[in-house]
Design a protein around this motif. Structure first.
Motif, short mmCIF file in Angstrom:
data_model
loop_
_atom_site.label_atom_id
_atom_site.label_comp_id
_atom_site.label_asym_id
_atom_site.label_seq_id
_atom_site.Cartn_x
_atom_site.Cartn_y
_atom_site.Cartn_z
N LEU A 70 0.89 -1.44 0.14
CA LEU A 70 -0.15 0.03 0.39
C LEU A 70 0.77 1.60 0.20
O LEU A 70 0.31 1.98 -0.44
N SER A 71 1.98 1.37 0.60
CA SER A 71 3.13 2.76 0.58
C SER A 71 3.97 2.82 -0.71
O SER A 71 3.87 4.11 -0.87
N LEU A 72 4.44 1.64 -1.19
CA LEU A 72 4.17 1.64 -2.71
C LEU A 72 3.66 2.08 -3.75
O LEU A 72 3.65 3.17 -4.39
N PHE A 73 2.28 2.27 -3.40
CA PHE A 73 1.67 1.78 -4.96
C PHE A 73 1.62 3.21 -4.32
O PHE A 73 0.82 4.43 -5.31
N PHE A 74 0.50 4.21 -2.87
CA PHE A 74 -0.27 5.48 -2.78
C PHE A 74 0.72 5.67 -2.58
O PHE A 74 0.57 7.30 -2.09
N LEU A 75 2.18 6.06 -1.14
CA LEU A 75 2.56 7.21 -0.13
C LEU A 75 3.93 6.77 -0.75
O LEU A 75 4.91 6.72 0.68
N ALA A 90 2.52 7.11 7.49
CA ALA A 90 2.16 6.58 8.38
C ALA A 90 0.70 8.23 8.91
O ALA A 90 -0.12 7.85 9.07
N VAL A 91 1.84 8.66 9.42
CA VAL A 91 0.63 10.42 8.67
C VAL A 91 -0.57 10.47 7.75
O VAL A 91 -1.08 11.20 8.26
N GLU A 92 0.61 10.35 6.70
CA GLU A 92 0.09 11.06 4.87
C GLU A 92 -1.25 9.76 4.92
O GLU A 92 -2.29 10.16 4.71
N PHE A 93 -0.87 7.78 5.42
CA PHE A 93 -1.98 7.75 5.51
C PHE A 93 -4.14 8.36 6.27
O PHE A 93 -3.81 7.77 5.92
N ASN A 94 -3.40 8.28 7.56
CA ASN A 94 -4.00 9.08 8.19
C ASN A 94 -4.76 10.17 7.96
O ASN A 94 -6.09 10.30 7.35
N SER A 95 -3.81 11.35 7.38
CA SER A 95 -4.61 12.57 6.94
C SER A 95 -5.14 11.93 5.30
O SER A 95 -6.56 12.63 4.90
N ASP A 114 -10.99 10.44 -6.51
CA ASP A 114 -9.49 10.75 -6.02
C ASP A 114 -8.74 10.03 -5.84
O ASP A 114 -9.23 8.66 -5.48
N SER A 115 -7.74 10.55 -5.48
CA SER A 115 -6.77 9.46 -5.06
C SER A 115 -7.11 9.11 -3.63
O SER A 115 -6.79 7.28 -3.21
N HIS A 116 -6.96 9.25 -2.65
CA HIS A 116 -7.87 9.18 -1.37
C HIS A 116 -8.86 8.38 -1.17
O HIS A 116 -8.81 7.36 -0.50
N LEU A 117 -9.47 8.10 -2.12
CA LEU A 117 -10.87 7.22 -2.47
C LEU A 117 -10.10 6.15 -2.83
O LEU A 117 -10.95 5.10 -2.35
N THR A 118 -9.41 5.82 -3.87
CA THR A 118 -9.24 5.37 -4.18
C THR A 118 -8.33 4.61 -3.10
O THR A 118 -8.31 2.49 -2.90
N LEU A 119 -7.62 4.97 -2.17
CA LEU A 119 -6.68 4.42 -1.25
C LEU A 119 -7.25 3.56 -0.40
O LEU A 119 -7.55 3.09 0.31
N PHE A 120 -8.69 4.06 -0.11
CA PHE A 120 -9.47 3.81 1.03
C PHE A 120 -10.38 2.44 0.57
O PHE A 120 -10.11 2.07 1.58
N ALA A 121 -10.84 2.36 -0.68
CA ALA A 121 -11.29 1.28 -1.19
C ALA A 121 -10.67 0.64 -1.05
O ALA A 121 -10.09 -1.09 -0.93
N VAL A 122 -8.91 -0.03 -1.78
CA VAL A 122 -8.77 -0.80 -2.15
C VAL A 122 -7.79 -1.40 -0.42
O VAL A 122 -7.88 -2.28 -0.18
N THR A 123 -7.73 -0.23 0.67
CA THR A 123 -7.79 -0.26 1.95
C THR A 123 -8.34 -1.62 2.23
O THR A 123 -8.32 -2.95 3.27
#
Length: 787
Positions: A70-75, A90-95, A114-123
Motif C-alpha cells: 500500500l505504501s509503494l502504490f499510494f504513499l 503513517a501520518v500521510e495515510f491517516n490524513s 480521487d486518490s484518497h478514495l481509491t486508497l480507502f477502497a483498496v485498503t
C-alpha cells in the motif's frame, strides 16, 4: 494442489467477487488494484505455508507485506529510502483516510474518482481479503468468512440511492459457495483418495450419492437457510448507513430524523414517507408569511443521482457573509430580515436551516459557509440539533420584467449547466415542445416549464412514488406515470432548465411552516421540501416552484410571465391569509395538508425531554442486552444442571448425573478423560476430593459401571445424593478464580455448541439421504450384467 493452496485461491476469488458490490459506490481502478494486491498477499501466504512456516507467523508476514505494498502504490514519496514505511507514511495515510471519510460524508454514491478514495477502497478490500484468508486458511473456519462478505454487501446496499441491482448479490454468493466447496474438498481429501461414490444407506438399498453432489446439496441448503433466516434475525438497515449515523436508531416519538451530507435527497424522501412528523425547528421574525428554510443545494447530476458538487474548504464565519452569487445590484437598498431560530433536538443535520440568501448568522466557532451556495455547515462533524441562533437575510424580490430582461451568457460554475449524456431524446423533445412559445427567452421558458408541472401536464402529487430521481426514474415520471412528490418535480424542472440553457440546481430544506402565536412559526419534519433554483445573470439564483398545489398552494410572485401568457393560470400568487387575522405576503408558498402523509395535527411535539428519553433508555437497553448475551452460557449450564437433578431415577437420569459431574470438573479446570472407564474415573475423582467424599465418589462410579455393564442391576438406582455430594466437594475446594470463570463462562458450554453443530450436520446428512432415495426410486439405474 495442496488443500491450503486451494482454499487460499478460493479465498482470493471470494474477496474479488465480493468487492464487485462496491462498484456502484467507488469509481476508478480500485477493483483491479485490490485484486492485484490480494493476489500478492495470497501468494505470500501459500508460499509460507509450503515452507511449513508456523501458522501464527503467516498472517503477520502478510500484514507487513500489505502495508509495504500500500505504501509503494499510494504513499511512495513518504517512505524512507524509498522502500521503508516511516512515521511520515503513517501520518500521510491517516490524513488521506480522514479526507476519504470527509468525502464519503459529503458526497453520495457514486463517489468521485480521487486518490484518497481509491486508497480507502483498496485498503478496505485488501484488509477484508487478508481477514478472509486468516479465517478460512489459518483458522480453518471458512463458513465464518461469509460475515465479511455480508458486511461488504450490506453497506453499499443500504447506501446507494435506490438500492443495489439484484444481480450484484450473485458474485458474493458465488464466491462464498466456492470457498465453502474448496474447504469441504480439502477436508474430504484428508481421508485419502475417494474410490467411488459415497453410499450412506444399508447394503440392501443400492443408493449412491456422489461426493460432489452431496457437497453441492449441503452447500445449497445452507445458503438457502442463511438467506431465509438472516433477514429475519438482523435489524433493518437505514437507507444511508454512512450518512445516517447521526440519525440514531429506531423510530417513534423523540427519535426525529436527520439530513446527512451523503445524500440529502434520499434522507428527505425517507423522512417524508417514513419518518415521524415531529417538530424540526421554530423561528420568529423574517418576512410576513414565513420563509423557506434552505439546508443545501444539489448542483451535480451525473444521470443517476443529484448530489453536492466538490467544494473548496468552507470559509470561517467572522462577520457578514459574501454577497449573493450573481447579484449585481446595490445590496444597500435591499431590505434585510432578522430571525431567531430554535432547532429541535429531534432534527440532526450538519447543515444549518437558513433562508436564502443569508447575510449574517450568530454561529461562529464550529461552523463554515460556502461562498457559492451560502450553505452553513459544520466544520467538525457536529450537528445543529438543539442549537439556537440569530440571522439576517436579504429579502430579494426580483420582478418578472427584470427576469425577462436578464440574459444568461454562461454558467456560474462547472456543474449547473451540465446535461448527462444519458438524457433520453424524448425528454429533450418534450422540453423543446413545452418551451417553444417562449421564443428563446430563458425566463419565459422557465415559467412555461413550471406551469406545465403545476397545471397543464396532468401531474399528480403523491409520496407513493419511491423510484428516486435518476434518469430512468425521471423519464418514467415526466412522460409516463406523471405521479411523484417534490423530489421528482424539482429535479425534473432542473433537468429541463439545463436542456434549454438555464443553469439550475435543486434546493433542499423546509417549507415556511405553520404560523402560531406571537409570530412564531413551527416547522415539522413533513414540511421538508425540494425546489429548483435557476440562475439569471445580474439577479443570481431564483427559486421556482413546480410542485402542484396539492403540496404548495402558490408559486413565487416573480414567476409570473412578463408576457402574461394566458396558458399560465396557476402562476398568480395566492393572497389568502395563512391564519385568521394575518396577511400573506405574495410569493410565500403555504403548504397544504398532504393526504399521503400522517395527520399533521396528531403528531407529537417533542420537547427537550429528560435523561431517559434523550438516550438514557437506549443506553440501559444496550447494557441490559449485553448482560443478557453474556449470561447465556451460565443460563444454559444452570438449566441443564437443574434438569439433570430433577429427572426420576433410572439409566437416563444416572447418565445425566455422570455428565453433570464431568461438566463441573471441566468448568473448574480439571482434566476429565473421555476414554477412561467409570472405575478409572472414580479413582481419579477420589484423588481430587477430600476424604469425607471418597465413599460417595466410589458409589457413583460403581453405580454407573453397573448400569452400563452388569446384568440384574436395579434400573431405578438413585445416584442424586452421591452426584450432589461430589459436585459440592469439587466446587468447595476450587480456587475463587476458577469458580468465577465457571459461573460467567463455563468451558463445558462450548461442548454444547459443538454438539449443536454436529446435530445440524446430521440434519444435512438426513436431507442428503432423502434426496438420494428419491433419486434412486424415481430414476432407477441399470446395473451391468456379469457373466
Amino acid at each position: 494442489m495442496t488443500g491450503h493452496a486451494r482454499i487460499s485461491i478460493a479465498a482470493w476469488g471470494a474477496t474479488v467477487l465480493g468487492s464487485l458490490v462496491l462498484t456502484p459506490v467507488f469509481s476508478g481502478p480500485f477493483l483491479f488494484i485490490s485484486a492485484f494486491l490480494c493476489a500478492l498477499i495470497t501468494g505470500i501466504g501459500v508460499l509460507l505455508q509450503n515452507l511449513r512456516t508456523p501458522r501464527v507467523i503467516v498472517p503477520i508476514v502478510q500484514l507487513v507485506a500489505l502495508v509495504e505494498l500500500l505504501s509503494l502504490f499510494f504513499l511512495h514519496g513518504t517512505m524512507k529510502f524509498g522502500v521503508l514505511p516511516w512515521r511520515a507514511t503513517a501520518v500521510e495515510f491517516n490524513s488521506r483516510m480522514v479526507d476519504a471519510m470527509d468525502s464519503i460524508n459529503r458526497f453520495s454514491a457514486p463517489l468521485p474518482q480521487d486518490s484518497h478514495l481509491t486508497l480507502f477502497a483498496v485498503t478496505v478490500i485488501a484488509v477484508t481479503g487478508l481477514l478472509i484468508h486468516v479465517v478460512a486458511v489459518q483458522l480453518r473456519q471458512a463458513a465464518w468468512s461469509g460475515l465479511l462478505l455480508l458486511i461488504m454487501y450490506t453497506v453499499p446496499a443500504a447506501t446507494v440511492h435506490g438500492g443495489l441491482p439484484w444481480l450484484l448479490f450473485i458474485p458474493p454468493a458465488v464466491g462464498y459457495i466456492l470457498l465453502l466447496s474448496a474447504e469441504g474438498r480439502s477436508r474430504l481429501s484428508r481421508w485419502g483418495r475417494r474410490i467411488s461414490g459415497v453410499s450412506h444407506l444399508d447394503a440392501a438399498e443400492p443408493v449412491e450419492a456422489s461426493a460432489l453432489g452431496q457437497a453441492g446439496r449441503r452447500i445449497g441448503l445452507t445458503v438457502v437457510a442463511i438467506a431465509a433466516l438472516l433477514p429475519a434475525l438482523l435489524p433493518s438497515l437505514p437507507e444511508g448507513v454512512i450518512g445516517n449515523g447521526l440519525a440514531g436508531g429506531g423510530t417513534g416519538p423523540g427519535i426525529g430524523a436527520s439530513i446527512s451530507s451523503t445524500d440529502p435527497m434520499l434522507d428527505m424522501g425517507k423522512n417524508l414517507k417514513q419518518g415521524e412528523n415531529v417538530v424540526a425547528l421554530t423561528y420568529k421574525g423574517g418576512p410576513s408569511g414565513g420563509s423557506y428554510m434552505r439546508l443545501t443545494a444539489l448542483d451535480l447530476f451525473d444521470g443517476n443521482t443529484w448530489r453536492i458538487a466538490p467544494r473548496p474548504e468552507g470559509q470561517k464565519i467572522t462577520g457578514d457573509l459574501n454577497p449573493p452569487p450573481g447579484y449585481t445590484g446595490d445590496l444597500s437598498t435591499v431590505q434585510q430580515d432578522s430571525m431567531q431560530v430554535d432547532v429541535s433536538r429531534s432534527f440532526r443535520s450538519q447543515f444549518v436551516p437558513v433562508p436564502y440568501p443569508l447575510h449574517s448568522i450568530s454561529l461562529k466557532k464550529d461552523w463554515r459557509y460556502d461562498p457559492n451556495s451560502l450553505d452553513v455547515v459544520s466544520a467538525n462533524g457536529s450537528i445543529i440539533a438543539g442549537k439556537k441562533y440569530d440571522l439576517t437575510s436579504y429579502d430579494l424580490q426580483p420582478t418578472p420584467d427584470q427576469l425577462h430582461e436578464s440574459v444568461t451568457t454562461a454558467a456560474p460554475d462547472a456543474y449547473t449547466m451540465t446535461v448527462p449524456k444519458s438524457t433520453p431524446l424524448d425528454i429533450k423533445q418534450k422540453t423543446n415542445e413545452i418551451t417553444a412559445p417562449a421564443a428563446g427567452n430563458k425566463f419565459e421558458m422557465a415559467v412555461l416549464i413550471q406551469n406545465w408541472f403545476r397545471s397543464i401536464g396532468g401531474f399528480t402529487y403523491s409520496t407513493a412514488n419511491a423510484k428516486g430521481s435518476g434518469m430512468s426514474a425521471l423519464e418514467d415520471f415526466l412522460l409516463k406515470n406523471k405521479e411523484g412528490y417534490c423530489e421528482q418535480f424539482s429535479t425534473g424542472m432542473a433537468l429541463m432548465a439545463r436542456l434549454v440553457g438555464i443553469p439550475s440546481r435543486v434546493g433542499i430544506g423546509f417549507l415556511p411552516g405553520q404560523a402560531g402565536k406571537d409570530g412564531v412559526y413551527t416547522v415539522r419534519m413533513h414540511d421538508m421540501h425540494a425546489w429548483p433554483e435557476l440562475y439569471f445573470q445580474g439577479i443570481g439564483w431564483v427559486r421556482f416552484e413546480p410542485t402542484p398545489s396539492a403540496r404548495v398552494a402558490s408559486t413565487p410572485n416573480w414567476t409570473v410571465a412578463a408576457t402574461g401568457d394566458p396558458t399560465s393560470p396557476t402562476t398568480a400568487p395566492t393572497n389568502a391569509p395563512a391564519t385568521p387575522g394575518s396577511t400573506n405576503t405574495p410569493g410565500i408558498d403555504k403548504p397544504r395538508h398532504d393526504p399521503n402523509l400522517p395527520d399533521q395535527s396528531g403528531a407529537p411535539v417533542v420537547g427537550s425531554g429528560n435523561w431517559f428519553t434523550n438516550g438514557g433508555g437506549q443506553v440501559l437497553a444496550g447494557v441490559f442486552g449485553a448482560l443478557l448475551v453474556l449470561s447465556i452460557p451460565w443460563l444454559m449450564r444452570m438449566l441443564t444442571r437443574r434438569r439433570r437433578f430433577l429427572r426420576p431415577p433410572g439409566r437416563t437420569a444416572a447418565e445425566g448425573l455422570w455428565s453433570e459431574v464431568r461438566d463441573t470438573s471441566r468448568d473448574l479446570g480439571l482434566d476429565w478423560s473421555e476414554v477412561s472407564t467409570p472405575r478409572q474415573t472414580g479413582q481419579w475423582l477420589v484423588s481430587k476430593l477430600p476424604a469425607d467424599t471418597h465413599t460417595a465418589a466410589r458409589r457413583l462410579a460403581r453405580g454407573i459401571e453397573a448400569l452400563r455393564y452388569a446384568e440384574g442391576t436395579n434400573p431405578e438406582l438413585d445416584l442424586r445424593p452421591e452426584a450432589a455430594a461430589v459436585r459440592k466437594a469439587l466446587w468447595a475446594q476450587a480456587p475463587a478464580r476458577r469458580k468465577w470463570r465457571a459461573r460467567l463462562l463455563p468451558p463445558s458450554w462450548r461442548w454444547y455448541v459443538r454438539r449443536g453443530t454436529t446435530e445440524a450436520s446430521d440434519l444435512l446428512d438426513d436431507f442428503d439421504l432423502l434426496l438420494a432415495r428419491l433419486r434412486t426410486r424415481l430414476l432407477p439405474t441399470r446395473r451391468p450384467h456379469t457373466n
